[in-house]
Design a protein around this motif. Structure first.
Motif, PDB file in Angstrom:
ATOM      1  N   ASN A  64      82.915  10.996  42.124  1.00 18.85           N
ATOM      2  CA  ASN A  64      82.642  11.439  43.488  1.00 18.85           C
ATOM      3  C   ASN A  64      82.086  12.858  43.495  1.00 18.85           C
ATOM      4  OD1 ASN A  64      82.750  11.650  46.355  1.00 18.85           O
ATOM      5  ND2 ASN A  64      84.475  10.232  46.354  1.00 18.85           N
ATOM      6  N   ALA A  68      78.512  12.708  42.520  1.00 11.35           N
ATOM      7  CA  ALA A  68      77.686  12.220  43.627  1.00 11.35           C
ATOM      8  C   ALA A  68      77.490  13.296  44.689  1.00 11.35           C
ATOM      9  CB  ALA A  68      78.323  10.976  44.244  1.00 11.35           C
ATOM     10  N   TYR A  72      76.513   5.715  46.707  1.00  9.13           N
ATOM     11  CA  TYR A  72      77.737   5.794  45.907  1.00  9.13           C
ATOM     12  C   TYR A  72      78.766   4.783  46.414  1.00  9.13           C
ATOM     13  CZ  TYR A  72      82.081   7.710  43.983  1.00  9.13           C
ATOM     14  OH  TYR A  72      83.297   7.864  43.350  1.00  9.13           O
TER      15      TYR A  72
END
Length: 409
Positions: free
Chosen positions: A328, A331, A347
């Motif tokens: 995460n 991303a 994502y």
């Protein structure tokens, strides 16, 4: 002991007030998501669908998630994350309550599709909100706090859900899901006023790049699809594995699934802080998480001892603790190249695609070839995903070195 305690507390320091509110909203929302881990059992045991039928229903789950994530990203870039989050929570509430009244195969396919479309619009929106409300150096820990809220709710949810099924029925789960989504929406509207929010990192890009032309990000996307594919087995096929091979009750399955959330609640934030302080790149941490998850499937084929279920769950949980926060974070950082909603929607879509194929393929494999062969397939896919992460890490490192060389000239 005191040093450990102080280290744990310090891992939460420095996060903004808005991130804490987002975490509380997420906790209330996810505390009610007890339907999801029991969905395959609900469909097979109460509605008496075959494993093949359940596989196709779970594909509708994933397809709704893909469309919801895509719409959530588009709407976030157009109307803002706040409105998208509020809309998603309120719509999800009514969709979850209505789902229990559907009985036919096609009706449930459509109902699951609509539920996930509404629910997963929330995901790219909350990631963009986190990016805005977090200082750049705190973004990985902010993501981790949100995941902590998810897993705190998710650890209690299956345990309580198993008790509700045992004492009452499956229908009560849908009501709890709906009510908690509505409560989360009401809280969002009352405490997270976008006009008063302190935006710490707007990350505006006057000439954004399209995510669809970012080749390394697509490699990352495929790696996340593969991880999601194997990770989701713990919430669709593995509960059936617990039930059929080890004769666990719904209550015992709920407690075992709840162990995942409990481990994450206790260990994830300190673990993420530890890995950050080791100055590992996000992709290096993701790779370690991949390997732990692969091992979690390997041990399931090693013995019929019931204690291996706890070991497998623990290994998968620690793998998850590394893959999700650091992927995460990667991303979020990459999203600064373009429209954030578009990047973060992709994502989210990676895991939505996993929902389309992961549940269905796992159930079809088990139905045709059994659990042992299925776990070997998951190991193979995990190895393939790990190799993609290694390739991506080398590609990005080489690109950074080439840019630094040009700057140095």
């Amino acid at each position: 002991m005191r040093k450990l305690y102080l280290g744990y507390i310090s891992s939460f320091q420095g996060l903004s007030r808005e991130v804490w509110w987002l975490s509380l909203i997420t906790l209330i929302n996810r505390a009610g998501t007890m339907v999801i881990p029991f969905l395959s059992l609900y469909l097979t045991q109460k509605l008496h669908f075959t494993l093949s039928d359940v596989g196709w229903i779970m594909s509708s789950f994933g397809l709704g998630s893909v469309v919801g994530s895509w719409l959530g990203g588009k709407f976030t870039d157009k109307i803002g994350y706040y409105r998208v989050m509020a809309l998603s929570l309120v719509l999800s509430a009514f969709c979850f309550i209505g789902l229990q009244f559907l009985q036919s195969f096609w009706g449930i396919c459509f109902g699951i599709f609509v539920v996930m479309l509404a629910a997963d619009m929330f995901r790219p929106a909350v990631f963009v909100a986190l990016s805005a409300y977090s200082k750049p150096q705190n973004k990985t820990r902010s993501v981790t706090l949100i995941r902590l809220a998810i897993n705190l709710g998710f650890s209690a949810g299956p345990a309580i859900g198993g008790l509700i099924i045992t004492k009452l029925s499956y229908n009560g789960l849908f009501w709890v899901d709906g009510i908690t989504c509505l409560l989360a929406g009401v809280l969002l509207l009352n405490v997270l006023n976008p006009k008063k929010a302190r935006v710490l990192d707007a990350a505006k890009n006057d000439s954004p790049e399209s995510v669809y032309s970012d080749i390394p990000y697509w490699v990352f996307f495929v790696a996340m699809v593969l991880f999601g594919f194997i990770f989701l087995q713990y919430f669709s096929t593995i509960p059936i594995f617990y039930k059929e091979l080890f004769r666990l009750t719904e209550s015992e399955i709920g407690i075992l699934l709840g162990l995942n959330g409990l481990l994450i609640f206790v260990f994830e934030m300190p673990l993420v802080k530890y890995f950050e302080e080791k100055f590992l790149t996000p992709l290096s941490s993701v790779l370690i998480g991949f390997l732990l998850t692969i091992i979690s499937f390997m041990v399931l084929n090693m013995t019929s001892w019931i204690g291996i279920l706890i070991i497998g769950m623990a290994l998968m949980s620690f793998g998850e603790m590394l893959v999700f926060p650091f992927s995460n974070a990667f991303a979020l950082n990459r999203a600064k190249r373009g429209n954030q909603g578009e990047y973060l929607a992709l994502y989210s879509i990676a895991f939505s695609v996993s929902h389309i194929f992961g549940h269905n393929s796992g159930l079809q494999l088990i139905d045709a070839l059994g659990f042992e062969f299925t776990w070997y397939v998951m190991i193979f896919l995990g190895v393939l995903g790990s190799l993609l992460v290694v390739y991506l890490r080398k590609t990005i490192t080489r690109t950074v070195e080439e840019k630094n060389a040009i700057v140095g000239q």
